[in-house]
Design a protein around this motif. Structure first.
Motif, PDB file in Angstrom:
ATOM      1  N   PRO A   1       4.047  -4.631  -3.059  1.00  0.00           N
ATOM      2  CA  PRO A   1       3.813  -6.087  -4.571  1.00  0.00           C
ATOM      3  C   PRO A   1       5.310  -6.379  -4.625  1.00  0.00           C
ATOM      4  N   THR A   2       5.685  -7.241  -5.619  1.00  0.00           N
ATOM      5  CA  THR A   2       7.240  -8.000  -5.964  1.00  0.00           C
ATOM      6  C   THR A   2       7.785  -7.048  -6.636  1.00  0.00           C
ATOM      7  N   THR A   3       6.695  -5.860  -7.579  1.00  0.00           N
ATOM      8  CA  THR A   3       8.512  -4.717  -8.735  1.00  0.00           C
ATOM      9  C   THR A   3       7.125  -3.963  -9.374  1.00  0.00           C
ATOM     10  N   GLY A   4       7.274  -3.363  -9.753  1.00  0.00           N
ATOM     11  CA  GLY A   4       6.972  -2.124 -10.473  1.00  0.00           C
ATOM     12  C   GLY A   4       6.881  -0.755  -9.216  1.00  0.00           C
ATOM     13  N   ARG A   5       6.402   0.444  -9.194  1.00  0.00           N
ATOM     14  CA  ARG A   5       6.086   1.439  -9.059  1.00  0.00           C
ATOM     15  C   ARG A   5       5.028   1.706  -9.273  1.00  0.00           C
ATOM     16  N   ILE A   6       4.917   2.443  -7.651  1.00  0.00           N
ATOM     17  CA  ILE A   6       3.230   3.502  -7.234  1.00  0.00           C
ATOM     18  C   ILE A   6       3.553   4.675  -7.181  1.00  0.00           C
ATOM     19  N   VAL A   7       2.515   5.205  -7.829  1.00  0.00           N
ATOM     20  CA  VAL A   7       2.750   7.220  -7.412  1.00  0.00           C
ATOM     21  C   VAL A   7       1.119   7.142  -7.105  1.00  0.00           C
ATOM     22  N   ILE A   8       1.043   7.763  -5.797  1.00  0.00           N
ATOM     23  CA  ILE A   8      -0.776   8.661  -5.590  1.00  0.00           C
ATOM     24  C   ILE A   8      -0.590   9.829  -5.463  1.00  0.00           C
ATOM     25  N   ASP A   9      -1.611  10.547  -5.451  1.00  0.00           N
ATOM     26  CA  ASP A   9      -1.217  12.080  -5.243  1.00  0.00           C
ATOM     27  C   ASP A   9      -0.435  12.723  -5.375  1.00  0.00           C
ATOM     28  N   GLY A  10       0.618  12.498  -6.289  1.00  0.00           N
ATOM     29  CA  GLY A  10       2.180  13.174  -6.425  1.00  0.00           C
ATOM     30  C   GLY A  10       3.277  12.156  -5.494  1.00  0.00           C
ATOM     31  N   GLN A  11       2.859  11.518  -4.727  1.00  0.00           N
ATOM     32  CA  GLN A  11       4.172  11.395  -3.993  1.00  0.00           C
ATOM     33  C   GLN A  11       4.236   9.267  -4.637  1.00  0.00           C
ATOM     34  N   GLN A  12       5.390   8.874  -4.877  1.00  0.00           N
ATOM     35  CA  GLN A  12       5.997   8.136  -4.346  1.00  0.00           C
ATOM     36  C   GLN A  12       6.310   7.032  -3.431  1.00  0.00           C
TER      37      GLN A  12
ATOM     38  N   TYR B   1       6.513   3.246  -3.795  1.00  0.00           N
ATOM     39  CA  TYR B   1       7.204   2.294  -4.045  1.00  0.00           C
ATOM     40  C   TYR B   1       7.869   2.594  -5.810  1.00  0.00           C
ATOM     41  N   ASP B   2       8.894   1.711  -5.660  1.00  0.00           N
ATOM     42  CA  ASP B   2       9.655   1.222  -6.861  1.00  0.00           C
ATOM     43  C   ASP B   2      10.697   0.774  -7.057  1.00  0.00           C
ATOM     44  N   ASP B   3       9.631  -0.318  -7.516  1.00  0.00           N
ATOM     45  CA  ASP B   3      10.274  -2.128  -6.651  1.00  0.00           C
ATOM     46  C   ASP B   3      11.616  -1.777  -5.353  1.00  0.00           C
ATOM     47  N   GLY B   4      10.825  -1.576  -4.853  1.00  0.00           N
ATOM     48  CA  GLY B   4      10.560  -1.396  -2.772  1.00  0.00           C
ATOM     49  C   GLY B   4      10.451  -0.329  -1.942  1.00  0.00           C
ATOM     50  N   PRO B   5      10.605  -0.309  -1.270  1.00  0.00           N
ATOM     51  CA  PRO B   5      10.107   0.430   0.080  1.00  0.00           C
ATOM     52  C   PRO B   5      10.376   1.762  -0.531  1.00  0.00           C
ATOM     53  N   THR B   6       9.911   3.028  -0.465  1.00  0.00           N
ATOM     54  CA  THR B   6      11.134   4.623  -0.676  1.00  0.00           C
ATOM     55  C   THR B   6      10.943   5.307   0.859  1.00  0.00           C
ATOM     56  N   GLY B   7      10.698   4.462   1.203  1.00  0.00           N
ATOM     57  CA  GLY B   7      10.692   5.010   3.070  1.00  0.00           C
ATOM     58  C   GLY B   7       9.369   5.789   3.371  1.00  0.00           C
ATOM     59  N   VAL B   8       8.262   6.105   2.787  1.00  0.00           N
ATOM     60  CA  VAL B   8       6.843   6.660   2.740  1.00  0.00           C
ATOM     61  C   VAL B   8       6.551   6.107   3.806  1.00  0.00           C
ATOM     62  N   ASP B   9       5.928   6.615   5.327  1.00  0.00           N
ATOM     63  CA  ASP B   9       5.138   6.025   6.343  1.00  0.00           C
ATOM     64  C   ASP B   9       4.311   5.425   5.587  1.00  0.00           C
ATOM     65  N   VAL B  10       3.342   4.801   4.703  1.00  0.00           N
ATOM     66  CA  VAL B  10       2.823   3.708   4.524  1.00  0.00           C
ATOM     67  C   VAL B  10       1.248   3.791   5.182  1.00  0.00           C
ATOM     68  N   ARG B  11       1.623   3.645   6.425  1.00  0.00           N
ATOM     69  CA  ARG B  11       0.514   3.452   7.423  1.00  0.00           C
ATOM     70  C   ARG B  11      -0.621   4.623   7.447  1.00  0.00           C
ATOM     71  N   ALA B  12       0.477   5.779   7.475  1.00  0.00           N
ATOM     72  CA  ALA B  12       0.298   7.236   7.979  1.00  0.00           C
ATOM     73  C   ALA B  12      -0.181   7.994   6.598  1.00  0.00           C
ATOM     74  N   PHE B  13       0.206   7.546   5.249  1.00  0.00           N
ATOM     75  CA  PHE B  13      -0.415   7.906   3.826  1.00  0.00           C
ATOM     76  C   PHE B  13      -1.474   7.203   3.435  1.00  0.00           C
ATOM     77  N   ARG B  14      -2.308   5.856   4.008  1.00  0.00           N
ATOM     78  CA  ARG B  14      -3.186   5.621   3.355  1.00  0.00           C
ATOM     79  C   ARG B  14      -4.316   6.559   4.324  1.00  0.00           C
TER      80      ARG B  14
END
Length: 233
Positions: free
Chosen positions: A59-70, A72-85
């Motif tokens: 997304p362009t803006t916003g915050r995303i938390v899934i299963d307790g893991q943040q 995205y918070d107005d930008g990537p948080t450094g989590v390995d998104v592919r592995a998370f998915r």
């Protein structure tokens, strides 16, 4: 804590005078075991919202938390998104997207192998899932030899392979007749309840609305909760 929490999530394409805000700032929470419908006309932002939630299209803006893991918070948080998915999100598509030269069991097992399971363990787990979905008798069939309803169950098995906390389904009943569509919805309800997954379904299929716990409507990128009495209007 909800399985999914999004706050102020928006999506803008382009810049300057050509910028289009496909998704207005949106907040949403979905609990474990909850089955949610996203309704709305074509181009209203439903698929854009799913793509943002899954970070396929960040997304362009916003915050995303899934299963307790943040992640995205107005930008990537450094989590390995592919592995998370792969570990936490299951996807179900209208066209199933099964690999045509793999059997039902192999299509499901492949997701487990991608997450590190050995071949034998992956097949054992795949057979368990197909049995849970009442299609174990078709484990060695190729997709071309299966009906649309059977392919849908294999696709659901693939989505469940890694026991995801969140399942995102894009028009899962659109290609099915009413009877098979109702069975698919009953199966999604069963999965949400028994496996405590949060299930979000994009749909135009008003035949299935009564089966959802919560219904939202998207129009011009704006999300609103729908009262159940008005959900079938």
């Amino acid at each position: 804590m909800p399985v999914l929490q999004i706050e102020r999530v928006s999506q803008t394409f382009g810049s300057g005078e050509a910028a289009v805000q496909a998704l207005k700032p949106t907040s949403l929470a979905v609990e474990a075991g909850e089955l949610v419908a996203l309704l709305g006309p074509s181009g209203s932002g439903k698929s854009t919202l799913l793509l943002a939630i899954s970070m396929i299209q960040p997304p362009t803006t916003g915050r995303i938390v899934i299963d307790g893991q943040q992640f995205y918070d107005d930008g990537p948080t450094g989590v390995d998104v592919r592995a998370f998915r792969r570990r936490k999100i299951g996807f179900i598509f209208q066209q199933h997207n099964l690999i045509p030269f793999l059997t039902a069991a192999e299509n499901v097992a492949l997701m487990l192998q991608l997450n590190g399971s050995g071949r034998r363990e992956a097949r054992r787990r795949a057979l368990e899932l197909l049995d849970y979905l009442e299609i174990a008798h078709r484990a060695d069939a190729l997709p071309a030899r299966m009906s649309g309803g059977e392919q849908q169950r294999v696709a659901i098995g693939r989505a469940l392979a890694n026991e995801p906390a969140l399942i995102l389904a894009d028009e899962p009943t659109a290609a099915l007749d009413t009877e098979r569509g109702m069975k698919a919805m009953a199966l999604l309800r069963r999965i949400a309840r028994e496996r405590c997954s949060a299930v979000i379904t994009v749909t135009h299929d008003h035949r299935m609305i009564d089966g959802f716990d919560t219904v939202y409507h998207l129009d011009d990128g704006r999300l609103a909760r729908v009262e159940r009495a008005a959900a079938t209007d």
